[in-house]
Design an enzyme around this catalytic site. Structure first.
Site, short mmCIF file in Angstrom:
data_model
loop_
_atom_site.label_atom_id
_atom_site.label_comp_id
_atom_site.label_asym_id
_atom_site.label_seq_id
_atom_site.Cartn_x
_atom_site.Cartn_y
_atom_site.Cartn_z
N LYS A 7 0.83 -1.22 0.00
CA LYS A 7 0.00 0.00 0.00
C LYS A 7 0.86 1.26 0.00
O LYS A 7 0.63 2.17 -0.79
CB LYS A 7 -0.90 0.05 1.25
CG LYS A 7 -2.00 -0.96 1.30
CD LYS A 7 -2.93 -0.69 2.46
CE LYS A 7 -2.31 -0.60 3.79
NZ LYS A 7 -1.83 -1.57 4.60
N ARG A 57 -9.75 1.44 8.88
CA ARG A 57 -9.29 0.09 9.21
C ARG A 57 -10.39 -0.72 9.90
O ARG A 57 -10.20 -1.91 10.16
CB ARG A 57 -8.11 0.20 10.16
CG ARG A 57 -6.78 -0.26 9.55
CD ARG A 57 -5.73 -0.09 10.63
NE ARG A 57 -4.48 -0.73 10.37
CZ ARG A 57 -3.42 -0.13 9.85
NH1 ARG A 57 -3.52 1.10 9.43
NH2 ARG A 57 -2.29 -0.78 9.74
N ARG A 59 11.47 -5.15 3.67
CA ARG A 59 11.32 -3.73 4.01
C ARG A 59 12.28 -3.35 5.15
O ARG A 59 12.96 -2.33 5.09
CB ARG A 59 9.87 -3.46 4.44
CG ARG A 59 9.67 -2.05 4.98
CD ARG A 59 8.21 -1.66 4.98
NE ARG A 59 7.48 -2.15 6.13
CZ ARG A 59 6.16 -2.27 6.17
NH1 ARG A 59 5.45 -1.97 5.12
NH2 ARG A 59 5.55 -2.70 7.25
N ARG A 67 10.86 0.25 12.15
CA ARG A 67 9.62 0.33 12.93
C ARG A 67 9.61 -0.73 14.03
O ARG A 67 9.98 -1.88 13.79
CB ARG A 67 8.42 0.10 11.99
CG ARG A 67 8.12 1.31 11.14
CD ARG A 67 7.14 0.99 10.05
NE ARG A 67 5.91 0.38 10.55
CZ ARG A 67 4.82 0.20 9.80
NH1 ARG A 67 4.82 0.59 8.55
NH2 ARG A 67 3.76 -0.36 10.31
N ARG A 105 -0.74 -7.98 13.84
CA ARG A 105 -1.30 -6.99 12.91
C ARG A 105 -2.12 -7.67 11.83
O ARG A 105 -3.16 -7.18 11.39
CB ARG A 105 -0.16 -6.16 12.28
CG ARG A 105 0.40 -5.12 13.24
CD ARG A 105 1.77 -4.65 12.85
NE ARG A 105 1.79 -3.93 11.59
CZ ARG A 105 2.88 -3.79 10.84
NH1 ARG A 105 4.02 -4.32 11.20
NH2 ARG A 105 2.82 -3.13 9.72
P1 AMP Z 1 0.54 1.14 9.32
O1 AMP Z 1 1.70 2.05 9.09
O2 AMP Z 1 -0.64 1.49 8.48
O3 AMP Z 1 0.92 -0.31 9.24
O4 AMP Z 1 0.08 1.39 10.83
C1 AMP Z 1 0.92 1.16 11.94
C2 AMP Z 1 0.12 1.10 13.21
O5 AMP Z 1 -0.55 2.33 13.42
C3 AMP Z 1 -1.00 0.06 13.20
O6 AMP Z 1 -0.55 -1.23 13.53
C4 AMP Z 1 -1.93 0.64 14.25
O7 AMP Z 1 -1.47 0.40 15.54
C5 AMP Z 1 -1.85 2.13 13.98
N1 AMP Z 1 -2.87 2.57 13.01
C6 AMP Z 1 -2.61 3.07 11.76
N2 AMP Z 1 -3.75 3.38 11.13
C7 AMP Z 1 -4.74 3.07 11.99
C8 AMP Z 1 -6.15 3.16 11.92
N3 AMP Z 1 -6.78 3.61 10.82
N4 AMP Z 1 -6.87 2.74 12.99
C9 AMP Z 1 -6.27 2.30 14.09
N5 AMP Z 1 -4.95 2.18 14.23
C10 AMP Z 1 -4.18 2.57 13.19
#
Ligand code: AMP
Length: 283
Positions: A13, A88, A127, A139, A150
């Protein structure tokens, strides 16, 4: 153009969002990125999100909806945006519907990147390796244990969105296992079919787009992107006129060939008749 990118962690993404940003001049709104920035800055939102994120859980809906609502109002999002990592959950999707309605905005498409789960772990490992190579901070949630969590939260909380958007005729599913540029092309084709982009918005090559990365307005990157777009436009124009010229030349060749054939035939028939007359005269 306003689109959502849906897909599990490691589906590409973020990569696709960056390429689309370059191609269409819209902004990428990644809630994960915004939350990581909040954590790094130690803001009240960051303090609330820090532990949840580190363990692979989901930050409360009201926090992310608030962040997104504010971000959409920024001037750079006026041209359009790609939502990456948001919504999400179904309540987040409902909140987004309300929010867009309130702001008189329409969602153009929801692109789902479908991938084999078995590939996800190795993708995230790649990554991590790439980030280390670039000297970037890795991260804290990019570990096999947290990734498993996740993924579980994606399956239980985010996957229902596929049904949500498919019911609303917004969903397009793309095979996320293809090469990066093939996925980008497939997304572009889908956006074309939906009428979300103009047919001529081919932009620059994905390779140069990937090199440039996302550009902020007024920065060197943005200027370079503008220049590249101009060059691409010029190239397209000259390619068009070259095509025209070739067409014209072909026509001319055909015409002159016809003329020559006609002349030759005429000459030949004249010669022929002269010979016949001479022969007759001899006789
Ligand atoms: P990502 O970079 O999209 O993988 O997001 C990393 C982390 O941020 C996720 O595992 C969640 O803990 C939090 N997070 C990101 N976007 C959301 C969302 N829309 N709703 C809830 N938690 C989020």
């Amino acid at each position: 153009m306003r689109i959502i990118l849906l897909g599990p962690p490691g589906s590409g993404k973020g990569t696709q969002a960056q390429l689309l940003v370059q191609r269409y001049g819209i902004v990428q709104l990644s809630t994960g990125e915004m939350l990581r920035a909040a954590v790094a800055a130690g803001t009240p939102v960051g303090l609330k999100a820090k532990e949840i994120m580190a363990s692979g859980g989901l930050v409360p809906d009201e926090i992310v909806v608030g962040i997104i609502s504010d971000r959409i109002d920024q001037p750079d999002a006026r041209q359009g945006f790609i939502l990456d990592g948001f919504p999400r959950t179904v309540p987040q999707a409902e909140a987004l519907d309300e929010l867009l309605k309130h702001k008189h905005m329409k969602l153009d498409a929801v692109i789902e990147l479908r991938v084999n789960e078995s590939a996800l772990l190795s993708r995230v490992e790649t990554r991590v390796a790439q980030m280390r190579e670039r000297g970037e901070e890795v991260r804290v949630d990019d570990t096999p244990e947290v990734l498993t969590k996740r993924l579980a939260s994606y399956r239980s909380q985010t996957e229902p969105l596929i049904h949500y958007y498919s019911e609303r005729r917004k969903l397009s599913t793309i095979d996320g296992m293809m090469a990066i540029d093939e996925v980008t092309r497939a997304i572009h084709r889908q956006l074309l079919a939906l009428g979300a982009v103009e047919p001529k918005s081919h932009g620059k090559s994905q390779a140069s787009a990937a090199k440039l990365g996302p550009a902020k307005k007024g920065t060197k990157k943005a200027k370079a992107a503008k220049k590249a777009a101009k060059t691409a436009k010029k190239a397209a124009k000259s390619a068009k006129s070259a095509k025209k010229a070739v067409k014209g030349a072909k026509k001319a060749v055909k015409k002159s060939a016809k003329k020559t054939v006609k002349k030759t035939v005429k000459k030949a028939s004249k010669k022929g008749s002269k010979k016949v007359t001479k022969k007759r005269a001899k006789r």
